[in-house]
Enzyme design. Structure first.
Site, PDB file in Angstrom:
ATOM      1  N   SER A 306       0.797  -1.230   0.000  1.00  0.00           N
ATOM      2  CA  SER A 306       0.000   0.000   0.000  1.00  0.00           C
ATOM      3  C   SER A 306       0.827   1.277   0.000  1.00  0.00           C
ATOM      4  CB  SER A 306      -0.949  -0.003   1.204  1.00  0.00           C
ATOM      5  OG  SER A 306      -1.892  -1.048   1.100  1.00  0.00           O
ATOM      6  N   THR A 307       2.131   1.187   0.246  1.00  0.00           N
ATOM      7  CA  THR A 307       2.945   2.407   0.172  1.00  0.00           C
ATOM      8  C   THR A 307       2.978   2.977  -1.238  1.00  0.00           C
ATOM      9  OG1 THR A 307       4.949   1.076  -0.170  1.00  0.00           O
ATOM     10  CG2 THR A 307       4.434   1.729   2.097  1.00  0.00           C
TER      11      THR A 307
END
Length: 583
Positions: A306-307
């Site tokens: 998700s970064t």
């Protein structure tokens, strides 16, 4: 005349003949020898004089050198990270040892062995019994106390030679970045290897002619020593120490196999800290596993999870398929894409705006955005943000990550790409990406050397959208976000968590990579920081649970060490109005 008188007279007549023949023979022999000698002399001096010159030079010419110490490696404030100290090497001339009977003096010989931390038998084996050998090292980089002790023994055939030893004051804190040298002072790992030529310099050299008694009678050639250069890095030793301390604590607390932290100045692209754990002591590498020498921050790749989610949101904004007021319906919490399911972790989030998608880390939200534009536009932004290419550090062993250039992507592959799968990055690549967002959309190469202005950059995002993304990332650490433990008292910070399962043959295993990437302070971004924890063994393995607190602890110290004014009560950086900046 009687017969007897005639014989006597005949002998007298024959005697001169015999004497003349002998004389001629001797003269011919002498002449032959003389001619041979003259011919040999002419041959040596006229036809092949080089051999005589060479032999003479071997007996009379000597080269002396002035050694130079290796250059220092300094941090941005001049703190020493690597220095060279003069030491002695102890060597022996086996021919002198054998001819002078040094080994027969048992008491002195055993004292020498003891001073070298070996037995007399090991010392005898080192010397050998070949009197043709003229040089053998007994021990390198010997301590001054040991040298003084051995020098007082005065063992015939044992001599001393000046050399240097590398010392690293910061020890394990900077080990992976600085690297180390071998026993001959040649760089083997890290900065020491990458800049070995610059740090080495050239020793001075003098060619002299000596007489039979060893006295200098003529200086034929002289070359002055070229001093080595000191190397000043962009690293701030204070920040490096903080980053390593917090990372090491987290790796031990959560039972992770390894971890990395990278801190980048968003305006100049300078790397201010790069730490890895577990580390090693570069001053004593005995029994250290080879894989501990690897600088994981630049070599190890992982799926960012998700970064990476700021990128599909920014791509949709840049393309025009979304604006700052767009709302995405993520109900009922799952979405079928290309025959597979995309799910939001947790519950049904319903309708979310772009900030809500970031705050809740909605896979469905970024999937819908990724599928709302041509796939090439999404991929172009990924490449433009520095994924799949080197960061510019030019460090030995740096990986460029993995991002496919293929032209055909299935919808599910694009969905996976939007929430951080189907690509791999390094910690420094992720730090560069977030530094670009913090720098208002200007991508700069990273540098490990101190730079006042930074390298020229390239605009890859509009400034207003980059500022809007900073505000969205700030919502991630606020109540309701996935990284509330990433908040820093007194400062506005923002970032994004990442939690990915590690790929194994045939799919994904049970090990995780937890990460957090963020920027601070939000009102005037200065630092981009990435924290990666590999394979945590505890019950906590999400990025928001274990990586975000490390980010908070590091940034709390960094912002105060750098005297950054607290901005928690400041005005927000944008009103989320308007479109992209012109140009």
């Amino acid at each position: 005349m009687s017969r007897a008188a005639q014989k006597t007279h005949a002998k007298r007549n024959q005697a001169p003949g015999i004497v003349g023949w002998r004389f001629v023979f001797v003269m011919l022999a002498l002449s032959t020898v003389f001619v041979v000698l003259v011919a040999r002399a002419a041959y040596l001096q006229v036809l092949e004089p080089e051999m005589l010159v060479t032999q003479g030079d071997l007996r009379s010419l000597r080269v002396t050198s002035n050694s130079v110490l290796r250059g220092m490696i300094l941090d941005r404030h001049g703190e020493e990270l690597a220095v060279s100290v003069p030491v002695q090497a102890i060597w022996a001339d086996p021919k002198v040892v054998l001819e002078r009977g040094s080994q027969q003096d048992i008491r002195r010989w055993e004292a020498l062995a003891e001073g070298l931390n070996m037995t007399a038998e090991q010392l005898n084996s080192r010397i050998g019994n070949d009197s043709r050998r003229r040089f053998v090292y007994l021990q390198r980089q010997v301590s001054p106390a040991a040298v003084d002790y051995i020098r007082r023994l005065n063992v015939p055939g044992v001599y001393f030679r000046q050399e240097s030893r590398r010392f690293y004051p910061a020890g394990e804190v900077t080990a992976h970045l600085i690297g180390f040298t071998d026993i001959d002072d040649v760089g083997v790992e890290g900065i020491e290897r990458r800049y070995n030529t610059l740090l080495t310099g050239t020793a001075g050299r003098t060619l002299v002619r000596r007489d039979a008694k060893g006295r200098d009678i003529e200086v034929l050639e002289r070359e002055d020593a070229q001093p080595p250069r000191n190397l000043q890095l962009s690293i701030d030793q204070r920040l490096q120490s903080v980053a390593y301390r917090e990372l090491k604590k987290a790796v031990l607390t959560y039972g992770a196999t390894s971890g990395s932290v990278v801190i980048v100045d968003v305006h100049s692209g300078e790397v201010l800290a790069m730490a890895n754990s577990p580390s090693y002591n570069p001053n004593n590498r005995r029994n250290t596993p080879v894989h501990h020498f690897r600088n994981r921050a630049i070599t190890d790749m992982f799926e960012p999870g998700s970064t990476i989610k700021p990128l599909p949101i920014l791509a949709a904004l840049e393309f025009g398929s979304a604006d700052l007021n767009t709302v995405i319906d993520t109900a009922p919490g799952m979405l079928r894409v290309g025959g597979s399911w995309v799910r939001d972790v947790g519950s049904n989030n319903g309708k979310l705006d772009l900030t809500g998608i970031m705050q809740k880390s909605s896979n469905i939200g970024v999937t819908r955005l990724a599928l709302s534009m041509p796939h090439q536009h999404l991929l172009d932004l990924y490449f433009s943000m520095g994924l799949g290419v080197d960061t510019g550090l030019n460090l030995t062993g740096e990986s460029s990550g993995m991002l496919s250039h293929r032209s055909r992507w299935s919808e599910h592959e694009l969905a996976s790409l939007s929430f951080g799968y189907n690509l791999s990055v390094t910690a420094v690549q992720l730090a560069r990406m977030y530094a670009t967002i913090g720098n208002g959309g200007i991508l700069r190469p990273l540098t490990i050397l101190k730079s006042e202005q930074g390298l020229p950059g390239e605009r890859v995002l509009s400034e207003s959208y980059a500022q809007a993304m900073l505000e969205m990332m700030e919502a991630v650490v606020e109540p309701g976000g996935t990284a509330t433990r990433g908040r820093v008292d007194g400062y506005r910070v923002g970032g994004k968590t990442g939690t990915t399962r590690k790929a194994v043959a045939g799919g994904y295993g049970d090990d995780y990579v937890a990460s957090f990437a963020g920027v601070a302070p939000i009102s005037n971004p200065r630092f981009a920081t990435v924290v990666v924890l590999n394979e945590p063994a505890s019950d906590y393995y999400h990025g928001g649970e274990i990586a975000a607190p490390v980010f908070a602890n590091i940034m709390n110290s960094v912002l105060r060490l750098k005297n950054i004014t607290p901005d928690a009560e400041g005005v927000r950086i944008s009103k989320r109005q308007g479109g992209p900046d012109a140009g």
